[in-house]
Motif scaffolding. Structure first.
Motif, PDB file in Angstrom:
ATOM      1  N   THR A 170      -5.035  17.151   9.627  1.00  0.00           N
ATOM      2  CA  THR A 170      -6.208  17.245   8.763  1.00  0.00           C
ATOM      3  C   THR A 170      -5.756  17.250   7.302  1.00  0.00           C
ATOM      4  O   THR A 170      -4.588  17.483   6.988  1.00  0.00           O
ATOM      5  CB  THR A 170      -6.964  18.547   9.032  1.00  0.00           C
ATOM      6  OG1 THR A 170      -6.104  19.648   8.706  1.00  0.00           O
ATOM      7  CG2 THR A 170      -7.392  18.642  10.498  1.00  0.00           C
ATOM      8  N   ALA A 171      -6.710  17.009   6.430  1.00  0.00           N
ATOM      9  CA  ALA A 171      -6.401  16.977   4.991  1.00  0.00           C
ATOM     10  C   ALA A 171      -5.852  18.327   4.529  1.00  0.00           C
ATOM     11  O   ALA A 171      -4.896  18.391   3.754  1.00  0.00           O
ATOM     12  CB  ALA A 171      -7.648  16.604   4.201  1.00  0.00           C
ATOM     13  N   HIS A 172      -6.468  19.409   5.025  1.00  0.00           N
ATOM     14  CA  HIS A 172      -5.985  20.726   4.587  1.00  0.00           C
ATOM     15  C   HIS A 172      -4.577  20.994   5.086  1.00  0.00           C
ATOM     16  O   HIS A 172      -3.725  21.507   4.351  1.00  0.00           O
ATOM     17  CB  HIS A 172      -6.920  21.835   5.076  1.00  0.00           C
ATOM     18  CG  HIS A 172      -6.419  23.204   4.708  1.00  0.00           C
ATOM     19  ND1 HIS A 172      -5.744  24.020   5.580  1.00  0.00           N
ATOM     20  CD2 HIS A 172      -6.453  23.860   3.534  1.00  0.00           C
ATOM     21  CE1 HIS A 172      -5.407  25.135   4.957  1.00  0.00           C
ATOM     22  NE2 HIS A 172      -5.824  25.073   3.712  1.00  0.00           N
ATOM     23  N   LEU A 175      -2.060  19.255   3.016  1.00  0.00           N
ATOM     24  CA  LEU A 175      -1.835  19.931   1.737  1.00  0.00           C
ATOM     25  C   LEU A 175      -0.899  21.124   1.916  1.00  0.00           C
ATOM     26  O   LEU A 175       0.017  21.349   1.119  1.00  0.00           O
ATOM     27  CB  LEU A 175      -3.182  20.389   1.148  1.00  0.00           C
ATOM     28  CG  LEU A 175      -3.112  21.183  -0.160  1.00  0.00           C
ATOM     29  CD1 LEU A 175      -2.517  20.337  -1.279  1.00  0.00           C
ATOM     30  CD2 LEU A 175      -4.504  21.680  -0.555  1.00  0.00           C
ATOM     31  N   LEU A 176      -1.118  21.876   2.986  1.00  0.00           N
ATOM     32  CA  LEU A 176      -0.292  23.045   3.265  1.00  0.00           C
ATOM     33  C   LEU A 176       1.167  22.624   3.487  1.00  0.00           C
ATOM     34  O   LEU A 176       2.091  23.201   2.900  1.00  0.00           O
ATOM     35  CB  LEU A 176      -0.845  23.741   4.511  1.00  0.00           C
ATOM     36  CG  LEU A 176      -0.657  25.238   4.690  1.00  0.00           C
ATOM     37  CD1 LEU A 176      -1.129  26.020   3.481  1.00  0.00           C
ATOM     38  CD2 LEU A 176      -1.436  25.698   5.923  1.00  0.00           C
ATOM     39  N   THR A 179       2.776  21.817   0.274  1.00  0.00           N
ATOM     40  CA  THR A 179       3.194  22.958  -0.555  1.00  0.00           C
ATOM     41  C   THR A 179       4.516  23.531  -0.052  1.00  0.00           C
ATOM     42  O   THR A 179       5.318  24.013  -0.840  1.00  0.00           O
ATOM     43  CB  THR A 179       2.134  24.087  -0.600  1.00  0.00           C
ATOM     44  OG1 THR A 179       1.957  24.632   0.710  1.00  0.00           O
ATOM     45  CG2 THR A 179       0.810  23.592  -1.136  1.00  0.00           C
ATOM     46  N   GLU A 182       7.186  21.285  -1.443  1.00  0.00           N
ATOM     47  CA  GLU A 182       7.361  21.469  -2.885  1.00  0.00           C
ATOM     48  C   GLU A 182       8.014  22.805  -3.219  1.00  0.00           C
ATOM     49  O   GLU A 182       8.669  22.932  -4.255  1.00  0.00           O
ATOM     50  CB  GLU A 182       6.010  21.330  -3.597  1.00  0.00           C
ATOM     51  CG  GLU A 182       5.508  19.893  -3.557  1.00  0.00           C
ATOM     52  CD  GLU A 182       4.059  19.723  -4.015  1.00  0.00           C
ATOM     53  OE1 GLU A 182       3.449  20.711  -4.460  1.00  0.00           O
ATOM     54  OE2 GLU A 182       3.552  18.583  -3.920  1.00  0.00           O
TER      55      GLU A 182
ATOM     56  N   ARG B 209      -1.412  24.392  -6.721  1.00  0.00           N
ATOM     57  CA  ARG B 209      -1.425  23.799  -5.377  1.00  0.00           C
ATOM     58  C   ARG B 209      -1.394  24.889  -4.300  1.00  0.00           C
ATOM     59  O   ARG B 209      -2.085  24.785  -3.286  1.00  0.00           O
ATOM     60  CB  ARG B 209      -0.276  22.810  -5.227  1.00  0.00           C
ATOM     61  CG  ARG B 209      -0.369  21.664  -6.248  1.00  0.00           C
ATOM     62  CD  ARG B 209       0.835  20.749  -6.215  1.00  0.00           C
ATOM     63  NE  ARG B 209       0.821  19.966  -5.009  1.00  0.00           N
ATOM     64  CZ  ARG B 209       0.123  18.852  -4.847  1.00  0.00           C
ATOM     65  NH1 ARG B 209      -0.629  18.384  -5.821  1.00  0.00           N
ATOM     66  NH2 ARG B 209       0.163  18.198  -3.708  1.00  0.00           N
ATOM     67  N   ALA B 212      -4.861  26.230  -4.228  1.00  0.00           N
ATOM     68  CA  ALA B 212      -5.790  25.315  -3.558  1.00  0.00           C
ATOM     69  C   ALA B 212      -5.639  25.377  -2.045  1.00  0.00           C
ATOM     70  O   ALA B 212      -6.622  25.352  -1.305  1.00  0.00           O
ATOM     71  CB  ALA B 212      -5.564  23.881  -4.053  1.00  0.00           C
ATOM     72  N   ALA B 213      -4.399  25.476  -1.585  1.00  0.00           N
ATOM     73  CA  ALA B 213      -4.155  25.455  -0.135  1.00  0.00           C
ATOM     74  C   ALA B 213      -4.703  26.700   0.541  1.00  0.00           C
ATOM     75  O   ALA B 213      -4.991  26.677   1.734  1.00  0.00           O
ATOM     76  CB  ALA B 213      -2.654  25.313   0.140  1.00  0.00           C
ATOM     77  N   GLN B 218     -10.538  25.413   4.914  1.00  0.00           N
ATOM     78  CA  GLN B 218      -9.965  24.214   5.524  1.00  0.00           C
ATOM     79  C   GLN B 218     -11.001  23.099   5.578  1.00  0.00           C
ATOM     80  O   GLN B 218     -10.713  21.930   5.331  1.00  0.00           O
ATOM     81  CB  GLN B 218      -9.470  24.504   6.948  1.00  0.00           C
ATOM     82  CG  GLN B 218      -8.218  25.349   7.018  1.00  0.00           C
ATOM     83  CD  GLN B 218      -8.509  26.799   7.291  1.00  0.00           C
ATOM     84  OE1 GLN B 218      -9.633  27.257   7.091  1.00  0.00           O
ATOM     85  NE2 GLN B 218      -7.506  27.541   7.719  1.00  0.00           N
ATOM     86  N   PHE B 221     -11.558  20.572   2.701  1.00  0.00           N
ATOM     87  CA  PHE B 221     -10.659  19.419   2.648  1.00  0.00           C
ATOM     88  C   PHE B 221     -10.952  18.442   3.783  1.00  0.00           C
ATOM     89  O   PHE B 221     -10.971  17.229   3.591  1.00  0.00           O
ATOM     90  CB  PHE B 221      -9.204  19.887   2.729  1.00  0.00           C
ATOM     91  CG  PHE B 221      -8.770  20.653   1.518  1.00  0.00           C
ATOM     92  CD1 PHE B 221      -8.426  19.987   0.351  1.00  0.00           C
ATOM     93  CD2 PHE B 221      -8.719  22.036   1.532  1.00  0.00           C
ATOM     94  CE1 PHE B 221      -8.023  20.688  -0.782  1.00  0.00           C
ATOM     95  CE2 PHE B 221      -8.330  22.740   0.413  1.00  0.00           C
ATOM     96  CZ  PHE B 221      -7.987  22.076  -0.750  1.00  0.00           C
ATOM     97  N   ASN B 222     -11.192  18.993   4.957  1.00  0.00           N
ATOM     98  CA  ASN B 222     -11.270  18.141   6.149  1.00  0.00           C
ATOM     99  C   ASN B 222     -12.562  17.346   6.224  1.00  0.00           C
ATOM    100  O   ASN B 222     -12.633  16.351   6.950  1.00  0.00           O
ATOM    101  CB  ASN B 222     -11.078  18.992   7.405  1.00  0.00           C
ATOM    102  CG  ASN B 222      -9.702  19.645   7.422  1.00  0.00           C
ATOM    103  OD1 ASN B 222      -8.819  19.245   6.670  1.00  0.00           O
ATOM    104  ND2 ASN B 222      -9.527  20.645   8.258  1.00  0.00           N
ATOM    105  N   THR B 234      -7.610  13.983  -1.417  1.00  0.00           N
ATOM    106  CA  THR B 234      -7.090  15.345  -1.595  1.00  0.00           C
ATOM    107  C   THR B 234      -6.286  15.465  -2.885  1.00  0.00           C
ATOM    108  O   THR B 234      -6.471  16.402  -3.663  1.00  0.00           O
ATOM    109  CB  THR B 234      -6.197  15.745  -0.394  1.00  0.00           C
ATOM    110  OG1 THR B 234      -6.953  15.601   0.809  1.00  0.00           O
ATOM    111  CG2 THR B 234      -5.735  17.183  -0.513  1.00  0.00           C
ATOM    112  N   VAL B 238      -7.115  17.923  -5.956  1.00  0.00           N
ATOM    113  CA  VAL B 238      -6.225  19.039  -6.313  1.00  0.00           C
ATOM    114  C   VAL B 238      -5.749  18.896  -7.758  1.00  0.00           C
ATOM    115  O   VAL B 238      -5.735  19.876  -8.514  1.00  0.00           O
ATOM    116  CB  VAL B 238      -5.037  19.122  -5.336  1.00  0.00           C
ATOM    117  CG1 VAL B 238      -4.005  20.125  -5.824  1.00  0.00           C
ATOM    118  CG2 VAL B 238      -5.527  19.523  -3.943  1.00  0.00           C
TER     119      VAL B 238
END
Lengths: 348, 348
Positions: A170-172, A175-176, A179, A182, B209, B212-213, B218, B221-222, B234, B238
């Motif tokens: 999923t998009a979320h 993103l997780l 992170t 990063e 970021r 945001a996460a 969830q 984003f989804n 996304t 963000v």
């Protein structure tokens, strides 16, 4: 540090399958690919009792053995031939940390979940001569591999049990995972992946702390759920358990795994059509979700499960959230064993 | 960059109250403390129509005005005298970024929620001569200040509405706030807080970021819930929304606020006894939780609410999770307005 960690002493005994050169979904090539694996029990005469269980993010087959395999468990070596396989990039199978130059470290090719599953298919069919697995299961990134197995090779998978993971990120979740990547790459010592041994310890700690803040349930922290493991406070638990887990690992390995996690998408098999990809599955399917999972919330898992013909969704609660996978919650492990035992008893 | 951001042009008009020297809970002292505030409406003759609304993490009074104040809203300037107050460290009130040497930047003293509330009490009582506020409300860190107001000055608060926050930070929430701090401090350009202007942009992006996460649901984003704001994917959301919000802010300011958030604990008033602290509250109390809030899950908020005599818990759902506070979800804002209107109509 890394090479001592990724050793037979700590994570063995394991064998290594020479998968040869693999054309990768990215267009690249993995040369002389190796899959490290461990087996338990004996393959029966008609080769119908084999179970395949690939690893999750940052895990090796040793934790799968400790948390899931044993007499009286669903994965009983007295009944089944259990193949635990290390995913590419985990430090035991081909990885940035154990590949010689020029394809080492940051030059290691990009790997996808599909690449892993194709390499594992070679191990299962060419090495063991198995044409149909009694069960494929896995947690988290292991669930991603399980979905991929059942959709890519529908005739080779009798039963499948993806646990705490989705078929397409999923998009979320993307993103997780990003992170986490990063947290490591933002450590200047990372140096584009050409770091000195041990140099990226700050990035690894930051990664571990971000992982802890989202990977366990809020309740675990708020009720001192870790006290049974002997930790004294939040800091002690995060350092002693989570940082301790990640600090000895190789940063490039973790990043390769996190990217693979981030980009997992079983619908690559069908031109982006997820319903079509999951509709290919012929296996008896039990999709298992953890109620408190922040990484993979039950709703997201349910959305995938509903696209699999005749499948069932099983929800199991644990204060540990996603990390119940580790086997730290006996009640959760018992409930999952019960589900797996039922699935294995289902004719398929 | 920071000084242009924290300006009357962007966040005004606001006035400044000279709170004088403040002895801090840490044992330190804030010299010549200033509170920036904005008022709407007129104070009535018996000074019984005043509402106090402090800011949340990284916010200023401008967003409170835009998201909550207006004719026909619960906070109606035609009926109430509304005082929006900037918390210490937000860049408009006394802050690391606007204090001259030697107490500037990393040398700015440590501030607690209790310090803010005591300074606000001076503004309310000494400057405006108000002895009892009709309502104190706030979201997130504003909820922390609201709980503190009602428990510290029970006779000065007729009604209180803490939204999406707890009275004492949970262990998980403390860990989350700590990861936000570390996202900034791990940028080497941070240099112990003695950075060059604009130098910590990597740390601010990492902080954004991580925020945001975990700060949004969830589902946001989804389901591409941000599409209505014009974002395309996304990454675009963000960067365009969350990084855009944090990048112009001062790193030391954000860290001061995050530490204040992390260490909030109304039970400091009563030697660590949370039930005793919340039992002091005499105000009519509506505690508001957001169902999808990862920062402050409804269960944690409910645990605090149950310790407040005669209080009510109100749960409102929003796909935006914690960030519904920003006023981005009209349905959520309408529901909260309805709760506040009911509370204000309750005799107290």
């Amino acid at each position: 540090m890394s090479s001592e960690y990724y050793s037979q002493a700590l994570h063995g005994p394991f064998d290594v399958f020479e998968a040869g050169d693999l054309d990768l979904e990215s267009g690249g090539k993995l040369r002389g690919g190796k899959l490290a694996y461990a087996t338990f029990g004996a393959l029966n005469a008609d080769k119908s009792n084999a179970i395949l269980f690939p690893t999750w993010y940052s895990g090796t087959t040793k934790i799968l053995e400790q948390a899931y395999v044993g007499p009286g468990r669903a994965l009983d070596p007295e009944k089944y031939f259990i193949i635990l396989v290390n995913q590419i990039g985990n430090g035991l199978s081909s990885s940035p940390s154990n590949t010689p130059a020029p394809f080492n470290a940051a030059a290691f090719p990009k790997i996808s979940i599909g690449d892993d599953v194709r390499a594992q298919y070679k191990l299962v069919t060419e090495h063991f001569g198995i044409t149909r697995l009694a069960l494929v299961l896995g947690g988290s990134m292991g669930a991603q591999q399980s979905f991929e197995w059942a959709a890519r090779y529908p005739d080779a998978v009798a039963r499948v049990a993806p646990i705490a993971g989705t078929a397409r990120e999923t998009a979320h979740n993307r993103l997780l995972a990003q992170t986490f990547i990063e947290a490591i790459t933002s450590d200047r010592a990372f140096d584009d992946g050409w770091y000195a041994p041990g140099a990226v310890h700050r990035g690894l700690r930051a990664h571990a702390r971000a992982f802890a803040a989202s990977g366990f349930s809020q309740k675990l922290f708020n009720t001192r759920g870790w006290a049974g493991l002997g930790f004294t406070d939040t800091e002690d638990f995060v350092a002693g358990f989570v940082e301790n887990h990640f600090l000895p690992q190789d940063p490039n390995n973790l990043i390769l795994l996190a990217r693979k996690w981030r980009d997992a998408d079983v619908s690559r098999l069908t031109g982006g059509d997820l319903a079509a990809a999951l509709g290919r599955i012929k296996a008896k399917t039990a999709v298992i979700a953890i109620d408190e999972d922040v990484f993979f919330p039950p709703e997201d898992i349910a959305a995938d499960q509903q696209l699999i013909p005749g499948s069932a969704l099983k929800r199991v609660s644990s204060i540990w959230g996603h990390l119940a996978l580790f086997g730290v919650d006996p009640d959760w492990s018992r409930a999952v064993d019960h589900i797996l035992t039922g699935l294995l008893a289902t004719p398929a």
